[in-house]
Motif scaffolding. Structure first.
Motif, PDB file in Angstrom:
ATOM      1  N   ASP A 107       0.833  -1.214   0.000  1.00 15.51           N
ATOM      2  CA  ASP A 107       0.000   0.000   0.000  1.00 15.51           C
ATOM      3  C   ASP A 107       0.866   1.262   0.000  1.00 15.51           C
ATOM      4  O   ASP A 107       0.349   2.379  -0.014  1.00 15.51           O
ATOM      5  CB  ASP A 107      -0.971   0.011   1.180  1.00 15.51           C
ATOM      6  N   GLY A 108       2.192   1.077   0.051  1.00 16.04           N
ATOM      7  CA  GLY A 108       3.108   2.201  -0.110  1.00 16.04           C
ATOM      8  C   GLY A 108       3.326   3.060   1.117  1.00 16.04           C
ATOM      9  O   GLY A 108       3.943   4.110   1.050  1.00 16.04           O
ATOM     10  N   ARG A 109       2.851   2.594   2.262  1.00 14.15           N
ATOM     11  CA  ARG A 109       3.016   3.415   3.472  1.00 14.15           C
ATOM     12  C   ARG A 109       4.339   3.049   4.157  1.00 14.15           C
ATOM     13  O   ARG A 109       4.721   1.899   4.227  1.00 14.15           O
ATOM     14  CB  ARG A 109       1.859   3.133   4.424  1.00 14.15           C
ATOM     15  N   PHE A 110       5.050   4.060   4.634  1.00 15.72           N
ATOM     16  CA  PHE A 110       6.272   3.804   5.405  1.00 15.72           C
ATOM     17  C   PHE A 110       6.453   4.916   6.418  1.00 15.72           C
ATOM     18  O   PHE A 110       5.834   5.976   6.322  1.00 15.72           O
ATOM     19  CB  PHE A 110       7.496   3.686   4.484  1.00 15.72           C
ATOM     20  N   ARG A 111       7.330   4.699   7.377  1.00 11.78           N
ATOM     21  CA  ARG A 111       7.590   5.696   8.419  1.00 11.78           C
ATOM     22  C   ARG A 111       8.999   6.264   8.208  1.00 11.78           C
ATOM     23  O   ARG A 111       9.967   5.510   8.059  1.00 11.78           O
ATOM     24  CB  ARG A 111       7.482   4.988   9.783  1.00 11.78           C
ATOM     25  N   TYR A 112       9.090   7.609   8.170  1.00 13.68           N
ATOM     26  CA  TYR A 112      10.415   8.237   8.027  1.00 13.68           C
ATOM     27  C   TYR A 112      11.246   8.032   9.286  1.00 13.68           C
ATOM     28  O   TYR A 112      10.765   8.234  10.399  1.00 13.68           O
ATOM     29  CB  TYR A 112      10.270   9.734   7.747  1.00 13.68           C
ATOM     30  N   THR A 113      12.502   7.660   9.086  1.00 16.36           N
ATOM     31  CA  THR A 113      13.390   7.390  10.220  1.00 16.36           C
ATOM     32  C   THR A 113      14.134   8.639  10.691  1.00 16.36           C
ATOM     33  O   THR A 113      14.795   8.626  11.716  1.00 16.36           O
ATOM     34  CB  THR A 113      14.432   6.318   9.845  1.00 16.36           C
ATOM     35  N   GLY A 114      14.049   9.732   9.918  1.00 13.85           N
ATOM     36  CA  GLY A 114      14.755  10.951  10.323  1.00 13.85           C
ATOM     37  C   GLY A 114      14.495  12.053   9.321  1.00 13.85           C
ATOM     38  O   GLY A 114      13.612  11.938   8.474  1.00 13.85           O
TER      39      GLY A 114
ATOM     40  N   THR B  52       7.042  10.949  10.899  1.00  9.86           N
ATOM     41  CA  THR B  52       5.743  10.987  10.222  1.00  9.86           C
ATOM     42  C   THR B  52       5.727   9.901   9.138  1.00  9.86           C
ATOM     43  O   THR B  52       6.753   9.302   8.829  1.00  9.86           O
ATOM     44  CB  THR B  52       5.458  12.367   9.579  1.00  9.86           C
ATOM     45  N   ASP B  53       4.550   9.666   8.573  1.00 10.42           N
ATOM     46  CA  ASP B  53       4.421   8.617   7.559  1.00 10.42           C
ATOM     47  C   ASP B  53       4.601   9.177   6.155  1.00 10.42           C
ATOM     48  O   ASP B  53       4.139  10.284   5.862  1.00 10.42           O
ATOM     49  CB  ASP B  53       3.052   7.945   7.644  1.00 10.42           C
ATOM     50  N   GLY B  54       5.253   8.390   5.304  1.00  8.02           N
ATOM     51  CA  GLY B  54       5.315   8.699   3.877  1.00  8.02           C
ATOM     52  C   GLY B  54       4.337   7.782   3.162  1.00  8.02           C
ATOM     53  O   GLY B  54       4.152   6.629   3.574  1.00  8.02           O
ATOM     54  N   MET B  55       3.692   8.292   2.120  1.00 10.12           N
ATOM     55  CA  MET B  55       2.708   7.476   1.420  1.00 10.12           C
ATOM     56  C   MET B  55       2.960   7.480  -0.085  1.00 10.12           C
ATOM     57  O   MET B  55       2.740   8.488  -0.752  1.00 10.12           O
ATOM     58  CB  MET B  55       1.304   7.947   1.764  1.00 10.12           C
ATOM     59  N   MET B  56       3.445   6.345  -0.578  1.00  9.80           N
ATOM     60  CA  MET B  56       3.733   6.219  -2.006  1.00  9.80           C
ATOM     61  C   MET B  56       2.486   5.789  -2.773  1.00  9.80           C
ATOM     62  O   MET B  56       2.516   5.710  -3.987  1.00  9.80           O
ATOM     63  CB  MET B  56       4.826   5.167  -2.232  1.00  9.80           C
TER      64      MET B  56
ATOM     65  N   SER C 265       2.890   5.034  -6.812  1.00 10.58           N
ATOM     66  CA  SER C 265       1.792   5.850  -7.347  1.00 10.58           C
ATOM     67  C   SER C 265       2.025   7.337  -7.121  1.00 10.58           C
ATOM     68  O   SER C 265       1.504   8.171  -7.851  1.00 10.58           O
ATOM     69  CB  SER C 265       0.467   5.456  -6.704  1.00 10.58           C
ATOM     70  N   ARG C 266       2.785   7.648  -6.054  1.00 14.66           N
ATOM     71  CA  ARG C 266       2.990   9.061  -5.718  1.00 14.66           C
ATOM     72  C   ARG C 266       4.441   9.306  -5.337  1.00 14.66           C
ATOM     73  O   ARG C 266       5.092   8.440  -4.748  1.00 14.66           O
ATOM     74  CB  ARG C 266       2.134   9.433  -4.502  1.00 14.66           C
ATOM     75  N   PRO C 267       4.949  10.517  -5.634  1.00 16.12           N
ATOM     76  CA  PRO C 267       6.318  10.833  -5.212  1.00 16.12           C
ATOM     77  C   PRO C 267       6.378  11.081  -3.713  1.00 16.12           C
ATOM     78  O   PRO C 267       5.433  11.589  -3.124  1.00 16.12           O
ATOM     79  CB  PRO C 267       6.632  12.127  -5.974  1.00 16.12           C
ATOM     80  N   THR C 268       7.483  10.721  -3.099  1.00 16.83           N
ATOM     81  CA  THR C 268       7.698  11.001  -1.676  1.00 16.83           C
ATOM     82  C   THR C 268       9.126  11.508  -1.524  1.00 16.83           C
ATOM     83  O   THR C 268      10.014  11.155  -2.299  1.00 16.83           O
ATOM     84  CB  THR C 268       7.541   9.730  -0.814  1.00 16.83           C
ATOM     85  N   TYR C 269       9.300  12.340  -0.531  1.00 18.73           N
ATOM     86  CA  TYR C 269      10.624  12.868  -0.204  1.00 18.73           C
ATOM     87  C   TYR C 269      11.549  11.720   0.194  1.00 18.73           C
ATOM     88  O   TYR C 269      11.140  10.792   0.889  1.00 18.73           O
ATOM     89  CB  TYR C 269      10.438  13.851   0.956  1.00 18.73           C
ATOM     90  N   ASP C 270      12.790  11.743  -0.275  1.00 18.32           N
ATOM     91  CA  ASP C 270      13.769  10.715   0.123  1.00 18.32           C
ATOM     92  C   ASP C 270      14.530  11.188   1.341  1.00 18.32           C
ATOM     93  O   ASP C 270      15.126  12.268   1.289  1.00 18.32           O
ATOM     94  CB  ASP C 270      14.854  10.537  -0.944  1.00 18.32           C
ATOM     95  N   TRP C 271      14.544  10.393   2.373  1.00 20.20           N
ATOM     96  CA  TRP C 271      15.478  10.690   3.472  1.00 20.20           C
ATOM     97  C   TRP C 271      16.556   9.611   3.471  1.00 20.20           C
ATOM     98  O   TRP C 271      17.643   9.842   2.988  1.00 20.20           O
ATOM     99  CB  TRP C 271      14.752  10.762   4.825  1.00 20.20           C
ATOM    100  N   ALA C 272      16.225   8.423   3.979  1.00 22.35           N
ATOM    101  CA  ALA C 272      17.199   7.329   3.933  1.00 22.35           C
ATOM    102  C   ALA C 272      16.758   6.380   2.818  1.00 22.35           C
ATOM    103  O   ALA C 272      16.468   6.835   1.730  1.00 22.35           O
ATOM    104  CB  ALA C 272      17.271   6.658   5.291  1.00 22.35           C
TER     105      ALA C 272
END
Ligand SMILES: [Zn+2]
Length: 500
Positions: free
Chosen positions: A380-387, A393-397, A414-421
């Motif tokens: 479903d493209g959901r992940f949690r930012y580690t930093g 907060t959650d990222g949603m692809m 499906s959607r762009p998300t900011y890259d951290w790690a």
């Protein structure tokens, strides 16, 4: 002591054609009024602000906190809504003793080139000339004279990669509260620098130009009269007449000192301008170099399609080149393509599919390619930012799939998300330790994510709205001269803008 707290945070990109609407903010967050406190357990500036308010027994007057991934300019309707959702509770809550807004500094609106200046001015109008207003900013802020004259203090991140969002909130709130309590009397000087460079060489550690500037700025802050020093290397992907980098120094009542130090830092930034220009490789050359090394992963840095800089993330220029080259070794690569992600999800895991992939969001920068592979995974493209700026907060692809084409694993989102790690790859089970090559769509944060593991990294020369070489961008409105379009500027002056 009553402190009004709000936030409006987006880095805009005027080289992408679509505009940012409220739905994009809803994918990250819009916390109105009391809901703003939901940010307390995160890594954000607002969380740092809330902690300092609590420490000082200050009553928080929550306005609105809204953030979204970088993208095109905000539509007029989107900005009008968010502006109002910050200003309306502000008016109702008057009188307040201080205001702090956590902003980016490089947001643009279709109808308003300097929305942060506009917002700060509107807040100033409400609170009057005597109530202190502090704004926190990204290190890639474009700081304008309007912002300087409306705010009492502008405090930017000091780290790139940005791992100091929370502490920037703490610094901003501490400055505000000390001002409210009459412990300090901030005066501010800003010096613009006509430097518009990509972030690739802008890290604040090591030996790059920003590392030297940052070290000097921190040394200045050893003087108790210097309250804050910011060096902002502007986000280059907007096209405004005066767009540029800047330095900001806030002192305790000494405007001459603030002006002198801002001027010295600005000259140093200009003198080090060549250091901002990165080394860039053709994809084939980067692959050849990577293949000659033992093990991996070797990072192929496709900066031109950086979702963290407002690009759509839908470029397949690097993938097309890698498939053409027939790269040896396991490769991880990512692309935003909602239709392709849906097709993979509909086909299900294990199915063989053929797709037209890429450039469906922003056809301006290239043409789709035809690929065939096997669907390895659907999420479903959901992940949690580690930093980083979204830490906690959650990222949603959105619906996402891994399509395997021989040894190449393509993460289709499906959607762009900011890259951290490496949260995006990790969330679909693509382990960096197994890869020979990894496609990274970011100019900087990969240095953090893959610091321990990467064998090497190469900035590759690909088309897109966030290129490593800004000379590839079709600036029309930015007035000449500016670096690096102009290598040098005769009789360059460093005018100081003050608020005292
Ligand atoms: Zn930034």
């Amino acid at each position: 002591m009553r402190i009004a707290v709000g936030s409006l945070f987006q880095e805009s990109n005027e080289f992408v054609s679509r505009h940012t609407e409220l739905d994009l903010f809803h994918n990250s967050y819009i916390y109105e009024r009391e809901d703003l406190h939901l940010l307390a357990p995160t890594n954000t500036e607002v969380a740092g602000v809330l902690a300092i308010c609590k420490e000082n027994d200050a009553e928080v007057v929550p306005l609105t906190a809204a953030a979204c991934v970088p993208s095109g300019s905000l539509s007029k309707a989107c900005y009008t809504y968010l502006r109002k959702s910050i200003l309306a509770p502000m008016r109702e809550a008057m009188p307040v003793d201080g205001v702090i807004l956590c902003l980016h500094g490089s947001m643009t609106v279709v109808s308003e080139g300097d929305p942060e200046g506009d917002l700060l001015e509107a807040v100033r109008e409400i609170v009057g000339p005597r109530v202190p207003i502090v704004a926190t900013l990204d290190l890639h802020a474009w700081i304008t004279p309007k912002m300087v004259s409306a705010a009492t203090g502008l405090v930017a991140y000091t780290h790139y990669p940005h791992d100091d969002t929370y502490s920037t909130g703490e610094r901003g709130a501490s400055l505000l509260i000390a001002t409210v309590l009459g412990k300090v009397r901030p005066v501010m000087a800003m010096c613009p620098v006509p430097l518009v460079a990509a972030g690739c060489n802008g890290m604040t550690f090591g030996d790059g130009p920003m590392a030297h500037l940052t070290a000097r700025a921190r040394a200045y802050e050893q003087d108790p009269a210097v309250l804050s020093t910011s060096c902002c290397a502007v986000h280059p992907n907007n096209d405004q007449p005066e767009l540029g980098s800047s330095t900001v120094v806030i002192t305790d009542g000494d405007i001459q000192l603030a002006s002198d130090l801002a001027g010295v830092l600005a000259r140093e930034m200009w003198d080090r301008r060549q250091g901002f220009v990165p080394e860039i490789f053709e994809v084939a050359e980067a692959v050849r170099k990577g293949e000659s090394m033992d093990g991996g992963p070797v990072l192929l840095v496709d900066t031109a399609d950086c979702a963290g800089g407002g690009a759509p993330g839908d470029s397949v220029a690097l993938l097309a080149e890698l498939l053409k080259l027939g790269v040896a070794g396991r490769t991880h690569i990512m692309v935003v393509d909602p239709a392709a992600a849906k097709k993979c999800a509909d086909a299900d895991v294990g199915a063989a599919v053929s797709l037209e992939l890429g450039y469906h969001v922003e056809p301006r920068w290239g043409k789709p390619i035809q690929v065939s592979g096997v669907v390895e995974r659907i999420t479903d493209g959901r992940f949690r930012y580690t930093g980083g700026i979204y830490g906690g907060t959650d990222g949603m692809m959105g619906t996402s799939a891994v399509l395997r084409i021989s040894q190449t694993y393509v993460l289709i989102m499906s959607r762009p998300t900011y890259d951290w790690a490496d949260e995006q790859y990790a969330s679909v089970g693509l382990d960096m330790r197994l890869a020979k090559f990894i496609g990274v769509k970011n100019p900087m944060n990969y240095r953090h994510a893959y610091r321990e593991s990467a064998k090497a990294s190469f900035l590759v020369d690909t088309p897109g709205p966030t290129p490593a070489d800004v000379r590839r961008l079709p600036y029309e409105r930015r007035l000449r001269p500016f670096f690096p379009i102009d290598e040098d500027i005769e009789n360059l002056e460093f005018p100081i803008v003050v608020n005292c």
